[in-house]
Design a protein around this motif. Structure first.
Motif, short mmCIF file in Angstrom:
data_model
loop_
_atom_site.label_atom_id
_atom_site.label_comp_id
_atom_site.label_asym_id
_atom_site.label_seq_id
_atom_site.Cartn_x
_atom_site.Cartn_y
_atom_site.Cartn_z
N TYR A 41 0.83 -1.20 0.00
CA TYR A 41 0.00 0.00 0.00
C TYR A 41 0.86 1.24 0.00
N ASP A 90 -5.64 -8.11 -6.81
CA ASP A 90 -6.55 -7.06 -6.36
C ASP A 90 -5.89 -5.70 -6.46
N ASN A 147 -6.78 -2.13 -5.11
CA ASN A 147 -7.72 -1.54 -4.18
C ASN A 147 -7.35 -0.13 -3.79
N ASN A 149 -8.24 2.48 -0.44
CA ASN A 149 -8.77 2.49 0.92
C ASN A 149 -9.18 3.91 1.29
N LEU A 151 -12.68 -0.45 1.84
CA LEU A 151 -11.90 -0.72 0.63
C LEU A 151 -12.82 -0.98 -0.55
N ALA A 152 -12.34 -0.59 -1.70
CA ALA A 152 -13.05 -0.83 -2.95
C ALA A 152 -12.00 -0.94 -4.04
N GLY A 153 -12.29 -1.74 -5.04
CA GLY A 153 -11.32 -1.87 -6.12
C GLY A 153 -11.71 -2.91 -7.13
N ASN A 190 -10.93 -6.76 -8.84
CA ASN A 190 -10.45 -8.11 -8.57
C ASN A 190 -10.33 -8.87 -9.88
N ASN A 201 -14.22 -5.32 -5.91
CA ASN A 201 -14.04 -5.61 -4.49
C ASN A 201 -14.76 -4.55 -3.68
N GLU A 247 -8.86 -8.07 7.05
CA GLU A 247 -9.78 -7.52 6.06
C GLU A 247 -10.86 -8.55 5.75
N LYS A 304 -13.67 -8.87 2.69
CA LYS A 304 -14.13 -8.22 1.45
C LYS A 304 -14.94 -9.21 0.63
N ALA A 353 -15.18 -10.18 -2.99
CA ALA A 353 -14.33 -10.05 -4.18
C ALA A 353 -15.03 -10.62 -5.41
#
Length: 178
Positions: free
Chosen positions: A51, A87, A89, A91, A105-107, A109, A138, A155, A157, A159
């Protein structure tokens, strides 16, 4: 698979370059290993993620997860399954006090499954292989707790949302500052 990994690394690299050029003094890079469990594959996996902190509220990351393979032997052959996820992502950090940080979190996959089989059953003799990749979104949440030497994270999530291979994934591990 190489093309998929190269594309993911390129996107992550551009995110790092863009972020570091505009907010270099706020940049913090963390990387670390983890363990993951996927509800659809029903397997434990190993993961590594990294990250980059863009500012106090946002960070961008790349995660790779390899789920342990599955092998089914039967009279006349075997079938092997391999699972891999990438992934990308973002945050949104909504709590960061004392030693505890919580984030949404979003993203994106990208999930890959490959199947290899060896069959020796009369007229159906040979080796066969097939693979498929699915792209989805995600969405989830996570938390980090600062230890003396690293950050312990967890975490949860969902996915692959919107793809054909979606699952709930639990990931725990450590992240180290570099």
């Amino acid at each position: 698979m190489k093309k998929l990994l190269l594309t993911s690394c390129t996107i992550f690299g551009f995110l790092l370059l863009f972020s570091s050029s505009s907010l270099a003094q706020q940049g913090r890079i963390q990387i670390g290993p983890g363990l993951a469990y996927g509800t659809e594959v029903e397997k434990l996996g190993i993961s590594v993620d990294g990250y980059y902190t863009i500012n106090e509220q946002f960070r961008a990351g790349l995660g790779l997860t390899y789920f342990f393979p599955e092998s089914n032997d039967f009279s006349g052959g075997s079938i092997d399954y391999n699972y891999f996820a990438v992934d990308l992502n973002g945050n949104y950090i909504f709590h960061n006090e004392d030693k505890l940080m919580a984030y949404a979190l979003a993203g994106l996959n990208i999930f890959r499954i490959s199947v290899d089989s060896d069959i020796d059953a009369g007229s159906a003799t040979g080796s066969y292989s097939s693979s498929s990749s699915e792209v989805g979104l995600n969405i989830g949440a996570g938390a980090e707790y600062a230890l003396d030497f690293a950050n312990l994270f967890g975490e949860l999530k969902y996915a692959g949302l919107g793809g054909d291979f979606d699952q709930l994934v639990l990931n725990v591990g450590l992240r180290f500052d570099i």
